[in-house]
Structures are given as C-alpha cells and as structure tokens.
Write a protein that holds these residues in place. Structure first.
Motif, short mmCIF file in Angstrom:
data_model
loop_
_atom_site.label_atom_id
_atom_site.label_comp_id
_atom_site.label_asym_id
_atom_site.label_seq_id
_atom_site.Cartn_x
_atom_site.Cartn_y
_atom_site.Cartn_z
N SER A 450 1.95 -6.39 2.21
CA SER A 450 1.35 -5.87 0.98
C SER A 450 -0.16 -6.04 0.96
O SER A 450 -0.84 -5.44 0.13
CB SER A 450 1.98 -6.56 -0.23
N TYR A 451 -0.70 -6.87 1.86
CA TYR A 451 -2.15 -7.10 1.90
C TYR A 451 -2.86 -6.22 2.92
O TYR A 451 -4.09 -6.23 3.00
CB TYR A 451 -2.45 -8.56 2.21
N ALA A 452 -2.10 -5.47 3.72
CA ALA A 452 -2.70 -4.73 4.82
C ALA A 452 -3.74 -3.73 4.35
O ALA A 452 -4.75 -3.49 5.03
CB ALA A 452 -1.60 -4.02 5.63
N ASN A 453 -3.53 -3.12 3.18
CA ASN A 453 -4.42 -2.07 2.72
C ASN A 453 -5.67 -2.59 2.02
O ASN A 453 -6.51 -1.81 1.58
CB ASN A 453 -3.66 -1.14 1.76
N THR A 454 -5.80 -3.91 1.90
CA THR A 454 -6.96 -4.46 1.19
C THR A 454 -8.19 -4.61 2.06
O THR A 454 -9.25 -4.97 1.56
CB THR A 454 -6.61 -5.84 0.59
N THR A 455 -8.10 -4.32 3.35
CA THR A 455 -9.24 -4.54 4.24
C THR A 455 -10.44 -3.70 3.83
O THR A 455 -11.58 -4.16 3.89
CB THR A 455 -8.85 -4.20 5.69
N ALA A 456 -10.21 -2.45 3.41
CA ALA A 456 -11.32 -1.57 3.04
C ALA A 456 -11.26 -1.13 1.58
O ALA A 456 -12.15 -0.42 1.13
CB ALA A 456 -11.34 -0.33 3.94
N ARG A 457 -10.23 -1.54 0.86
CA ARG A 457 -10.05 -1.12 -0.53
C ARG A 457 -10.79 -2.07 -1.46
O ARG A 457 -10.23 -3.04 -1.96
CB ARG A 457 -8.56 -1.09 -0.88
#
Length: 772
Positions: A450-457
């Motif tokens: 669930s944290y994978a998309n937070t790198t650039a968001r």
C-alpha cells in the motif's frame, strides 16, 4: 448516585463511574467539563493539585452503549469508559458533552478564521481602506479651509458691529453677523463629523493593523529562528558527510590491505562446496517478554524494547529495532554462500520486474467488462510559493491547514485509501493458503504494497466533507468492491468496508490520524486500526499503519518516507508478524526504503522471515532451523525465498498526471448510479482534474463555508436541547453505526451492509445535500 450539577454556563461537573481495570472495575471519579475539556479526579480535593486525565472534546467522539454507559474517545490514544447512576443522568452528561464539543469546535474554527484574516488580509480590502482614509483626510482639509474662511468673516462682522453707535445701523449688522455665524456653525459641525468618522475608522483599522504588525513580527522571528536552525543543521550535515567520507576512504584502504582479516560479518563473502546460502539481518521481536502497566514491552533483563501492538506509538521513528539481530540462511542449488542483504538486493536487482505495456493502447484489466479510462488531463504548470502558505501553519493539524488545490491531487482521502487494494492478488493468494503463517506472509506483503505509490505522490488528497462517500466496484476485474464514508469531522474519521467477490475475505478499517507541520517536514501518524477476516478459517488479523513523513517542505524537492514498526496479529491463533520500516538516512549503509520482518507462532517460534523494500518487492522464506551464533546473533536456516509481492510501475504518460497509477486514474472516473454524495460528484475536485484550478479554489471555499453553516445549525440545535434538558443525538453516519470493537474494546464504526442494496433500488433518500 451522581451529583452532577451546573456551575458556570460553560461548566458541568459531578460524580461518574469510570472503568479502571478488570480487577477494580468501575470506580467513582469526580469529572469536570469546562472550556471544551473533560478532566477527572479521584475526589474534589484533588482539583487544586492533581488531574488524573483530560480529553479535548474538539477532537473526540461520544458513543452511548446502553441506558447508563457511554464512551468518550479521541481516536485511539485516549478512551474513557463511563457509567452514570441513571439513564437521566447519563443523558444530561451526553447532552452537556455534545454541547461543549460543538462550542470547542466553533472556537477552534473561529480562531483559525481570525488568524487567517489577521495574517492574510485581502489586498483589495487594504486598498479600499486606504482610499477611504485619504478621502476622509481630504474632507478634513476642506472643512479646515472653510472654517478658517468663515471664522475670519464672522470675526470681521463682529468687529464692525462693535464700532456702530446708531441703533438703526446695528439692526442691519446683526442680520449679517447671524448669517456668518450660521455658516461658521455649519462648517464646524461638518468638521466635527469628519473628525469623528476619521477617528473611528483609524481606531478600528489601527487595532487590526497592530495585530497584523505583531503577527508579521512573530513570523519574522519564527523564520529567523528556522533559518538559523537550518544553517546549523546544514553545518552539522557537512561535518558528518566529511567524517563519513573519510571513514569510507579509510575502510576502503583497510579492506585492500587486509581483506582476509575483516571481522565485519555483513561484508563477509566465501565459497564452500556443500551448500549455497545467503545471509542478512532481520529485526526480531523478543520471544519472551512481559508488559508493564504503561503497555511497554520489556524483556527479562529489563531492557525496553518498544511499544506493543496494543499501545503502539508510530511517532517513535528513531527507536532501535526490537529484539535480537538474526541472520537467515537459505538453501539454493546445493551451494553455500554468505553475504549481506544489501549485496543480495544488488545481485537480485529487478531482473524479474514485469514490463508495463503502453497504457494508451490497452484496457486496464483484460477481465474487465467495461472500458476504463487510462489517462486524465495533465497537471497544469501553476507556480505558487508553498512556503507563503505553510509558514502560518506550523504546529497545526493537517486537516486544519487552509490548503488550495494547487498542492492537492484530484482524489479525496476516501479514494486514496481505496488504493490500498491495488495489489489485492496478495489477499487472493492468502485465502488459498492452508498454513496460517504462510497466509500471514502474504498479508504482510499486502500491507507493505500500500506504500509503493507514495514514492512520487507528494500531492495532498482532498479532505472529505462530512457525509461524503466513495464506492469502488471492481468485482469484474480485480475481484472486490469497497465502500467508504466520512463518518466524523471532529476528529476527521473515515470508515471503509471491502469484500471479495467470492466472500473469501473481507476487510474493514477506520482511518484517522495525528499530523503536524514542523517547518521542514510534515509528519502523518495514522491512528486507526485495519481488520482482515478469512471466514473459512476464522483467521482475523489487525494492524496499524506506520508513519509517513513528507520532507523538504521549505526548500528542495519534496520526497516521502515511510518508517516505523508494524505488528500484524492473528487473533484466532496467536500468530504475529513484526515488520520494521527503516527510516531513510543519508549516512546509513542499509538499503533505502528497506522493510524486514519475522513471523512467529503463538509460542514465539519463528516460522517465516521477510525482506524487501516498500517501493519495489517483498520476498519471504520459511524457517527450517534456528541456530545461535557465537556473537549473540540468531541464524535462521530457511528454504528458498519466493517473491510475495512485486510492484507494477505506471507508464511514463502518467508521470504528468500527478504520478497516478492506472487504478488511481480510474477512481475518479465519472460513473452513473453512484450516490449523490460520492467523491466523483464533488465539483471542486472535478474542476481541478479538468485543469480549472481558479474555479476549483473558489468552489472549494464555498463548499467549506456550506459545511461550516450546517455545523453551526447543529450547534444551535445542541444549545436548544441543553437549555430544555432534552436529548441531542448529534450527527450520525448514514451507512455506518457506532459500536464496540470486540477485538480492541474501543468504539468503532461498523458497516451496516445497506449501501449496495440501496444502490440497486436507487434509493438515496438518506444522503445529505453536501455539494453545491
């Protein structure tokens, strides 16, 4: 019997029974409600010196259990279980609490509005005020000239009157003197009125400008202090960097001269004939520990290991990893090799990373029955100074920061939380497992994904309005559907319920958070608990999310880090998974965004180990044998590791679309038949997605003002109920209801199961009017 009584108009106090523990049960305590704070004491004499506990009602919710019992909680860190002597007495307390809560919320919002008015005055308003003052000053100047002129004329007429001796001539001169006196009186009155208007306007604006000047002075001092702090930190980082570089050069030289004598086991590498192994560190919870009265887990020799899952403080991001260090040996191909986890990640790399096809030429999911959109309008290039907005918000809660859409993404928190299920295939695989520990390994991988998309968001989702909802039905392609509702505004809480197509699993959670802007970074500490149930086996898992920090708020490029410790507990059989998200450091030797973990059974025996990163992939291996090394470390001999989760990277086209994934792009797609309160119907969010940011900001202000107006109406109703000693229920969610969580024992919002039936019937009568 409770001796509750009114004191001042904003005070309520009396005896109430409070739950203490299972040994003593309910104990009589003296409670005082004043200024939006509920405090309690053992007796009235303690009010002068010892307060036993306090809850701020502005960020709490009140739940009635039965005719005499009620619960007050602030979202997870504090909960009072109370019991009144009678149903009437309980209702009096609940009414007083609801009224005090509304007043506290109103006071907070008024302070925020006043501060925003004082610190960010409207430019046109200032210009209009200056014009008005200039006009008043011109009036004063004109009146002054007229008074001088008419005064001189009157003085001349009086002088001529004194020189007249004949009575016949005096009569004519009296008439002239009266005319000039009248003109002087009119001009004097005009002067007095103009002076009064000028003085009143100057005094009114002077007080405001004085506050503005004081605010600007305080901001200047804060900024100077912050710049000084940054300068000191910059100097410290430079020193550490020089030391680190010197140490690295020295180590490199030492390894070249005597590599055979190295004692650093993490860098050891050797070949042998028998077997092929890989060695790395993981963080283990202690196998035996006891709990203190404060909920802190302590091992047998008294060393503090960290908060337990029941009393978890995710803000403690700098704590050392709990328990002993361990090493894992995995068997592969009959050879044996030992090396560090960092080396293994470098060697393993991402060679097995699946390539992402062009999103413009394919359907998001081949099994879908509908064609879903693959792109949204690109993010406009609007330049705005983030610091100019954030500098006045240091120390505030994230939900109270007046943020324009320029720093948001066109999704609400309801939609953002739905993205947790992008990698739901982990749950599908977990449902097929017969080994509960292997099932827990897949669940751990799911929580990490669930944290994978937070790198650039780095964009902030829209804060949902009270009563706002979001449904996501992906049974045709992803095998699940979910529904979420904003169930509380103070504190902000959303509730969500998700179920698989075949009813193999169901999940529900509340999301609330504690967040503060600290100047250099913004920290978000989730407080809600997530549940996952597999009905066939009865395995019931719970966990809390870890802390998320957004760095470089002042200068530099924004970047996100997730860090902290997470415990996933199976309440059915006692299995537990302890995960550690390592905080990023410029000088750390560990792999960035690293996650390690171990799964233990009810006896504390390690069964599986996990390793990976929260932005790329997670592997797990089954433990075969446990051996203690000579240096106090634990070595686990494992079977071959397998990939439990691997990230699917979005296409290049989506980098310009807020760095959304394909699922995120499709969440806000217009869909017929959804509730009128659905986030896809929110006008300011839709305008932002379409690139009409100026209109979106104007609409956002109107929506928030409408929400405040509705809240004031509820406050008036609460006041009327308190005046008449009538029952006041306050706001109630439409699709969830308050209840007691049987696992945690705290108040929770439970899904009623009625939404999808109402959708099928097209019955939206219970939906409030929250949009414009």
């Amino acid at each position: 019997m409770s001796d509750s009584k009114h004191g001042q108009s904003d005070q309520y106090k009396g005896w109430v029974y409070k739950w203490t523990n299972y040994i003593k049960g309910y104990q009589k305590r003296w409670f005082v409600l004043q200024n939006g704070l509920l405090s309690y004491y053992r007796n009235q004499a303690e009010m002068s010196h010892t307060c036993r506990g306090t809850i701020n009602l502005a960020n709490a919710f009140i739940h009635t259990e039965d005719s005499c019992s009620f619960v007050i909680s602030n979202g997870g860190t504090q909960t009072f279980h109370l019991k009144a002597s009678s149903e009437v007495e309980r209702q009096r307390w609940v009414t007083a609490l609801e009224l005090a809560k509304n007043k506290a919320i109103n006071l907070l919002e008024s302070d925020d509005e006043d501060e925003e008015t004082h610190t960010q005055p409207d430019k046109n308003e200032l210009q209009n005020t200056i014009r008005t003052l200039s006009a008043k000053l011109e009036d004063l100047s004109t009146c002054n000239d007229l008074i001088t002129k008419h005064g001189a004329a009157l003085q001349k007429a009086l002088g001529e009157l004194e020189q007249i001796e004949a009575a016949s001539e005096a009569s004519a001169k009296f008439k002239s003197v009266n005319e000039r006196a009248t003109l002087f009186r009119i001009t004097s009155n005009a002067m007095i009125n103009a002076c009064h208007d000028y003085l009143e306007l100057a005094q009114t604006q002077g007080k405001r400008w004085q506050k503005l000047l004081q605010s600007e002075h305080e901001q200047k001092l804060r900024l100077e202090e912050m710049v000084e702090q940054l300068a000191k930190q910059h100097q410290s980082i430079e020193k550490q960097a020089r030391k680190s570089l010197a140490h690295a050069n020295h180590s490199s030289s030492g390894n070249t001269q005597g590599a055979e004598g190295s004692e650093d086991e993490e860098d050891d590498f050797f070949d042998a004939v028998d077997d092929h192994t890989e060695e790395f560190k993981v963080c283990l919870p202690p196998q035996t520990h006891k709990r203190t009265g404060s909920g802190i887990s302590v091992d047998s020799i008294g060393e503090t290991l960290g908060p337990t899952a029941d009393n978890y403080d995710s803000s403690d991001t700098d704590s050392e990893s709990r328990g002993a260090e361990a090493k894992v040996i995995s068997h592969k191909h009959g050879h044996k090799r030992t090396h560090s986890r960092d080396q293994m990640l470098k060697e393993g790399g991402s060679s097995s990373m699946p390539s992402t096809p062009n999103s413009l030429t394919k359907v998001a999911h081949p099994g879908s029955k509908r064609q879903r959109r693959m792109l949204i309008p690109e993010r406009p290039n609007y330049s705005i100074n983030l610091w100019s907005i954030m500098k006045n918000c240091i120390g505030k809660e994230l939900s109270k920061i007046p943020m324009p859409v320029n720093f948001s993404e066109p999704l609400s928190f309801l939609q953002r939380i739905t993205e947790d299920f992008e990698y739901s295939e982990c749950l599908m695989k977990a449902a097929q497992c017969t080994d509960s520990c292997e099932q827990l390994a897949y669940i751990a991988a799911f929580t990490i994904s669930s944290y994978a998309n937070t790198t650039a968001r780095t964009g902030k989702p829209f804060n949902p309005l009270l009563g706002e909802t979001f449904e996501c039905d992906r049974r045709d392609d992803m095998g699940w559907r979910s529904f979420a509702e904003q169930v509380s505004h103070h504190p902000p809480i959303l509730a969500m319920h998700t179920e698989s197509k075949d009813r193999d699993w169901s999940s529900w959670q509340e999301f609330t958070m504690s967040s503060k802007f600290r100047g250099k970074y913004l920290q978000i500490i989730p407080l809600g608990i997530a549940h996952l149930l597999f009905p066939k086996t009865g395995n019931h898992y719970t966990w809390r999310k870890v802390t998320t920090t957004v760095h470089n708020i002042i200068v530099g490029k924004l970047w996100v880090d997730n860090h902290g410790e997470m415990d996933i507990t199976n309440h059915h059989n006692g299995d537990n998974c302890h995960l550690k998200y390592s905080a990023y450091s410029y000088f750390a030797r560990e792999t960035p965004r690293k996650v390690t973990g171990v799964i233990t059974d009810a006896s504390g025996q390690a069964r599986w180990v996990l390793q990976g990163t929260w932005d790329e992939r997670v592997e797990a291996a089954k433990v075969i044998k446990t051996v203690e090394s000579g240096k106090g470390k634990i070595v686990y001999e494992t079977a071959e590791a397998k990939v439990m989760w691997q990230r699917r990277y979005p296409s290049k086209e989506l980098e310009k679309c807020y760095f959304f994934t394909e699922l995120a792009v499709q969440l806000n797609e217009i869909e017929e038949g959804v509730a009128p309160t659905d986030s896809r119907n929110r006008p300011d969010q839709r305008m932002m997605e379409e690139g009409r940011w100026d209109e979106a900001n104007e609409k956002k202000v109107l929506l928030e003002e409408k929400q405040r107006t509705v809240r004031r109406e509820r406050e008036r109703e609460a006041s009327d109920a308190a005046a008449n000693e009538a029952e006041y229920q306050g706001y109630e969610p439409k699709w969830f209801r308050k209840d007691i969580d049987p696992v945690t024992g705290n108040p929770a919002y439970v899904y009623t199961g009625e939404y999808w039936d109402c959708k099928e019937k097209g019955d939206w009568s219970r939906c409030p009017d929250i949009y414009l």
